[in-house]
Each structure stands twice: as C-alpha cells, then as structure tokens.
Scaffold this motif. Structure first.
Motif, PDB file in Angstrom:
ATOM      1  N   ASN A 111      12.834 -23.555 -61.803  1.00  0.00           N
ATOM      2  CA  ASN A 111      12.497 -24.541 -62.834  1.00  0.00           C
ATOM      3  C   ASN A 111      13.670 -25.450 -63.182  1.00  0.00           C
ATOM      4  OD1 ASN A 111       9.734 -23.773 -63.441  1.00  0.00           O
ATOM      5  ND2 ASN A 111      10.581 -21.908 -64.351  1.00  0.00           N
ATOM      6  N   VAL A 112      14.893 -24.972 -62.889  1.00  0.00           N
ATOM      7  CA  VAL A 112      16.080 -25.727 -63.294  1.00  0.00           C
ATOM      8  C   VAL A 112      17.093 -25.784 -62.162  1.00  0.00           C
ATOM      9  CG1 VAL A 112      15.738 -24.892 -65.649  1.00  0.00           C
ATOM     10  CG2 VAL A 112      17.423 -23.771 -64.201  1.00  0.00           C
ATOM     11  N   GLN A 113      18.016 -26.719 -62.297  1.00  0.00           N
ATOM     12  CA  GLN A 113      19.176 -26.776 -61.403  1.00  0.00           C
ATOM     13  C   GLN A 113      20.377 -27.258 -62.208  1.00  0.00           C
ATOM     14  OE1 GLN A 113      18.008 -29.582 -58.346  1.00  0.00           O
ATOM     15  NE2 GLN A 113      18.708 -31.349 -59.506  1.00  0.00           N
ATOM     16  N   VAL A 114      21.562 -27.058 -61.635  1.00  0.00           N
ATOM     17  CA  VAL A 114      22.780 -27.416 -62.355  1.00  0.00           C
ATOM     18  C   VAL A 114      22.816 -28.912 -62.641  1.00  0.00           C
ATOM     19  CG1 VAL A 114      24.200 -27.840 -60.299  1.00  0.00           C
ATOM     20  CG2 VAL A 114      25.282 -27.035 -62.422  1.00  0.00           C
ATOM     21  N   TRP A 115      23.372 -29.266 -63.783  1.00  0.00           N
ATOM     22  CA  TRP A 115      23.577 -30.662 -64.158  1.00  0.00           C
ATOM     23  C   TRP A 115      24.825 -30.736 -65.009  1.00  0.00           C
ATOM     24  CZ3 TRP A 115      23.979 -33.117 -68.935  1.00  0.00           C
ATOM     25  CH2 TRP A 115      23.964 -34.516 -68.906  1.00  0.00           C
ATOM     26  N   TRP A 116      25.565 -31.834 -64.864  1.00  0.00           N
ATOM     27  CA  TRP A 116      26.734 -32.087 -65.702  1.00  0.00           C
ATOM     28  C   TRP A 116      26.707 -33.540 -66.142  1.00  0.00           C
ATOM     29  CZ3 TRP A 116      29.698 -28.416 -67.676  1.00  0.00           C
ATOM     30  CH2 TRP A 116      29.737 -27.175 -67.039  1.00  0.00           C
ATOM     31  N   VAL A 129      30.272 -27.913 -58.193  1.00  0.00           N
ATOM     32  CA  VAL A 129      29.576 -28.171 -59.454  1.00  0.00           C
ATOM     33  C   VAL A 129      28.465 -29.200 -59.303  1.00  0.00           C
ATOM     34  CG1 VAL A 129      31.538 -27.567 -60.916  1.00  0.00           C
ATOM     35  CG2 VAL A 129      31.228 -29.931 -60.220  1.00  0.00           C
ATOM     36  N   ASN A 130      28.534 -30.035 -58.267  1.00  0.00           N
ATOM     37  CA  ASN A 130      27.517 -31.057 -58.056  1.00  0.00           C
ATOM     38  C   ASN A 130      26.552 -30.714 -56.923  1.00  0.00           C
ATOM     39  OD1 ASN A 130      28.326 -32.898 -60.092  1.00  0.00           O
ATOM     40  ND2 ASN A 130      30.006 -33.592 -58.813  1.00  0.00           N
ATOM     41  N   LYS A 131      26.674 -29.532 -56.356  1.00  0.00           N
ATOM     42  CA  LYS A 131      25.776 -29.104 -55.281  1.00  0.00           C
ATOM     43  C   LYS A 131      24.595 -28.347 -55.859  1.00  0.00           C
ATOM     44  CE  LYS A 131      28.590 -30.374 -51.855  1.00  0.00           C
ATOM     45  NZ  LYS A 131      28.264 -31.457 -50.909  1.00  0.00           N
ATOM     46  N   VAL A 132      23.444 -28.501 -55.232  1.00  0.00           N
ATOM     47  CA  VAL A 132      22.246 -27.786 -55.678  1.00  0.00           C
ATOM     48  C   VAL A 132      21.552 -27.172 -54.459  1.00  0.00           C
ATOM     49  CG1 VAL A 132      21.889 -29.283 -57.675  1.00  0.00           C
ATOM     50  CG2 VAL A 132      20.811 -29.866 -55.505  1.00  0.00           C
ATOM     51  N   GLY A 133      20.630 -26.240 -54.723  1.00  0.00           N
ATOM     52  CA  GLY A 133      19.800 -25.667 -53.668  1.00  0.00           C
ATOM     53  C   GLY A 133      20.583 -24.900 -52.621  1.00  0.00           C
ATOM     54  N   LEU A 287      38.786 -31.326 -50.178  1.00  0.00           N
ATOM     55  CA  LEU A 287      39.624 -31.912 -51.231  1.00  0.00           C
ATOM     56  C   LEU A 287      38.988 -31.730 -52.605  1.00  0.00           C
ATOM     57  CD1 LEU A 287      40.748 -35.304 -49.598  1.00  0.00           C
ATOM     58  CD2 LEU A 287      42.050 -33.184 -49.769  1.00  0.00           C
ATOM     59  N   ASP A 288      37.688 -32.022 -52.709  1.00  0.00           N
ATOM     60  CA  ASP A 288      37.024 -31.946 -54.006  1.00  0.00           C
ATOM     61  C   ASP A 288      36.885 -30.512 -54.499  1.00  0.00           C
ATOM     62  OD1 ASP A 288      36.821 -34.672 -54.158  1.00  0.00           O
ATOM     63  OD2 ASP A 288      34.761 -34.784 -53.457  1.00  0.00           O
ATOM     64  N   ASN A 289      36.648 -29.582 -53.581  1.00  0.00           N
ATOM     65  CA  ASN A 289      36.521 -28.186 -53.998  1.00  0.00           C
ATOM     66  C   ASN A 289      37.868 -27.561 -54.354  1.00  0.00           C
ATOM     67  OD1 ASN A 289      33.671 -27.068 -53.933  1.00  0.00           O
ATOM     68  ND2 ASN A 289      33.727 -28.152 -51.967  1.00  0.00           N
ATOM     69  N   ILE A 290      38.914 -27.945 -53.657  1.00  0.00           N
ATOM     70  CA  ILE A 290      40.250 -27.472 -54.032  1.00  0.00           C
ATOM     71  C   ILE A 290      40.627 -28.028 -55.405  1.00  0.00           C
ATOM     72  CG2 ILE A 290      42.706 -27.711 -53.530  1.00  0.00           C
ATOM     73  CD1 ILE A 290      41.612 -25.656 -51.771  1.00  0.00           C
TER      74      ILE A 290
END
Length: 486
Positions: A111-116, A129-133, A287-290
C-alpha cells in the motif's frame, strides 16, 4: 550599453517574482486537488495555509526539540490513531502509535512506498533512500552484505583503536570539552575509515565541514538560490561527490592491480560486488550511496552519543552501573588487547542504557511514506499519492506503553523488552535502518572507552536539544571532565 534601475528590475526581479507566483499556484492546485475528496472519509485534520501548509509549525517544534507537541495537540483534537495535515507542499497523514507503525512498516510495496521531501530527494539522488520496489531490495541486499554483524565484527578492533586514539587526542588532559562537535570527529572518522579507508585527519576534518553544510539543508524548502541552506547543501554535496569520485577512480586501478583487498572497506566491496542478476552499481550510484552512508553512518550516532553523555552526566547511578560492566570486560583482557566480538556481546546493560536514551530522546523524529494506491486505515480513506508520516514520539512517550514515560529506566529493555512496534528509533520492516549494527558497535565501543577514562558533569544541566534535522544540543553540550584512575 548601460542599464538603469528600472531595466535591471525588469530583467531580474520580475522573472523571479513571476516564478515564485507560478510555484505558489502549482502547490495550491496540487494540495487542494489532492486535499478535496468529497466522496471519501478522509482522516480529520487541517491542511493549513496554501503552499506551506503546517510546515512552519512542524519545523518550529523540531527547532524546539519537541515535535511530540505538534503530534499530541492534533491527536487530542482530531484522532489519536491518525490525522491529516499538509507539509512540504503535500497533504500528509500522520500515523500514530504501534498500530500505525506496524501498518506502515508491514505494507512496504503493498500500500505504501518510501517518500522523502524534495530537498532530500535532490540531495541524495540515486541512493537507497530514493529507491523503491525490487531495485531498493537489491541495493539494500548489497549494502547489508557489508553492514551485517558477521562482516562488521572483523572491523571491531579497528573501531576500538580509533576510539582510543580519538580520546587521547581530543579528551585527555582537558578540563572541559564541548561534546557534540568533538564526538562528530570520532563518528565521522570511523565512517571514513570503514567506508573509504580515509585516515588523514586533515582530509577528514575538511569533509566533515561539508557534511555539516549538507545536513543543515537536507530537510526544508528546496530553494536553490544563493544564501539559502539548501543552496549551500547542494554545493557541499557536489564537493563531497568529487572527493569520493577521486578515491573511487584510484581504487578501481588498485583493485585491478591487486594492490588492495576487495574487503578493505565498503567502497571496495561495492566495486566488486554485483546483484543476483550480475549487475554492478554504476559509478553515480556508488557515489550517492557512499554519500548517504557517510552522512547517516556518523550523524545519528553523534546525536546518540551526545545524549548518552548527557544522561550519564545527570544520572550517576546509571554511570556507575555502566562503568562496572565495562571494567569487568577490561579485567578479563590482557594489557593493550583490543575489543573483540565476544566483549561487545557482554555489554548488555550499556546497550539497554543507550536504548533508553533513544526512547526518551530519539535522534531522528520519524520518516515518510507515500500511498501507492487507495486504501483504508482506521475506518478512514487514504487516497493514492498522499504522503504518510510516522513519528517516534507518538509511541515512545505513550504512558500506556511505557509506564512513567519521562523517567529513565534501562530495565525496560530487559527480557522481552517493549511492546512490538512501540520502540522504533531505527524504524522497522523492510526499511529498517541498515546501519543499525554499525551504530550499535560505534556507540558501545565509545561508551566502553569513555567511562573507563572519565567521569563528568554538565556545565549547563538544563541545556535544550533541538532537531536540525537530528537531535542536537543548542550550545554543544559542554561538560567538565574528571579523570578516572583504573
């Protein structure tokens, strides 16, 4: 050719004003289009002012270190289970208590997924933090293959060595220190060492200053113009990525020529590890994950350790019990022997103390989700596209879950511990903080070393803490040190 004042105004100011009104109109249409569902039984509450909603009031309570007041006032006025508001340009439903936490944690990708908020999404780009599924699951699995307890136990002696060196350098011989900025040097050095193998103190200090700028602009309105927090945060993120990219380029060559081990640190691990389909992360993803892990891996722990120092300074009987446990561990070791995995497993009371600190003063106030379809909760309709928020305070300070909730009591975490989903400083479900084990080790290693070396008392006993966005002491938490002699 010269321009007069009126021409300058027409060229610069009028387009800016026009853009502002277009932005306002966009948010007004967006919020009120989503906010008006005449045929639905929406949660009670108010959407507040156009564009800003109740964002400013929410941020004000964060700045006061009392987000719970924002929650409690609306729980009492509307519904103790769930209510609606509007923040960061979107209608938001706040889920309260263990039932709300359980629903959001267990409904990931259903029903939900991460959002910022947009500021977070723009600063942390391609990170987890911006990945889903399924994509989020694969990235998380790859990162957890380094951040799990079985792998981190191999780095424990190194963590102990860094803690000892940090205390020798910044604490020993001092009559008074300011905890919050100094503890950051420990947590950030630890993250730099384990994630990137950076050990040069000057390099670490320069990067640390950039992370401070990033942190201050990560939650708020994403106004990317000179002079704003978000603008400085974006610039800082660019500098940090360039630094990491330089290390990454060299590391690739060193790995190819077998000058370094694939298990040297997290960066090497990410470069040589693929997902189950054989796909490796792109350079930008690494780079973004580090960047995400350097930020998350040190700043929440800095907050927790500052709070631990506060409570131990206020509660001498708790300090003595922690000291007793840590001395017992030391007495079973040879002189100069560094901490081992079995030592940390004996720090049960110390971890209960840290857990109670995080219950009373959670370093992170909560997190966000998004409804990916229409659903019903607590007899209310939640429309697709609405943003959802869970908050630690809604359960951590609930007297029906924790008797005398304002009283420090580490025994709450003995035995079976708190009611499921009532204690959530690390979140829960598929999105539970993947740095939990790393945080546990860096907190316990520091506690082990600091209580053996010092007692302390608070210079400002009633110093306030605020969320900005992590919980931090307003004046840095100054303490007077009294060396121990063990």
């Amino acid at each position: 050719m010269t321009l007069n004042l009126m021409e300058v105004t027409n060229l610069v100011v009028l387009p800016a004003v026009s853009a502002f009104f277009v932005l306002c109109l966009y948010f007004i249409i967006k919020v009120f289009r989503l906010g008006k569902h005449p045929n639905l039984n929406l949660p009670p509450g108010r959407l507040g002012w156009p564009v800003v909603g109740e964002t400013l009031e929410f941020l004000r309570t964060m700045n006061e270190g009392n987000v719970l007041r924002f929650i409690q006032e609306r729980k009492e006025k509307y519904d103790s289970r769930v209510f609606k508001t509007s923040m960061f340009g979107d209608p938001v439903v706040l889920f309260c208590g263990p039932a709300g936490n359980k629903f959001l944690f267990s409904n990931e990708n259903k029903n939900v997924q991460v959002w910022w908020p947009s500021s977070v999404r723009r600063l942390l780009r391609l990170s987890l933090v911006n990945k889903v599924g399924d994509e989020a699951k694969m990235v998380r699995r790859l990162l957890m293959s380094f951040l799990n307890a079985e792998t981190l136990r191999n780095y424990l002696p190194k963590m102990d060595s860094i803690a000892q060196r940090h205390i020798d350098t910044y604490w020993e011989g001092k009559e008074q220190v300011c905890v919050y900025p100094i503890v950051q040097l420990y947590t950030f050095e630890l993250a730099c060492c384990l994630f990137l193998s950076i050990e040069d103190s000057d390099h670490i200090s320069k990067l640390s200053l950039k992370f401070d700028e990033l942190l201050k602009g990560i939650i708020g309105f994403p106004l990317n113009v000179p002079g704003t927090r978000f603008y400085r945060a974006m610039k800082a993120a660019d500098v940090i990525r360039k630094e990491i990219k330089m290390i990454l380029k060299k590391r690739k060559v060193d790995l190819e020529e077998k000058r370094v081990s694939p298990t040297q640190d997290l960066l090497s691990h990410m470069l040589v590890t693929s997902d189950p389909s054989g796909r490796f992360m792109t350079e930008m993803e690494i780079l973004d994950n580090i960047l995400l892990l350097l930020f998350a891996g040190h700043d929440t722990s800095r907050s927790v350790l500052s709070l631990v120092m506060k409570y131990l300074g206020q509660l001498p009987q708790v300090y003595e019990h922690v000291l007793e446990e840590q001395l017992e561990i030391s007495q079973g070791k040879e002189a100069g022997q560094l901490l081992q995995w079995e030592d940390v497993q004996k720090m049960k009371y110390s971890w209960n103390v840290a857990s109670e600190v995080m219950r009373l003063s959670p370093p992170v106030s909560g997190a966000y989700r998004e409804a990916i379809k229409d659903f019903t909760y607590a007899d209310y309709n939640i429309p697709k596209g609405w943003k959802l928020h869970w908050n630690t305070g809604s359960s951590h300070k609930d007297p029906t879950l924790f008797s005398n909730p304002e009283t420090f009591d580490a025994s709450r975490f003995e035995g079976a511990g708190p009611t499921p989903f009532s204690y959530v400083p690390f979140g829960g479900g598929p999105r539970m903080c993947l740095g939990l084990e790393f945080a546990r080790l860096e907190i316990l290693v520091f506690m082990h070393n600091i209580v053996k070396r010092f007692k302390w008392d608070l210079v400002i006993p009633d110093e306030m803490f605020k969320y900005d966005p992590m919980l931090e002491p307003i004046k840095g938490l100054a303490i007077r040190l009294h060396p121990s002699h063990f």
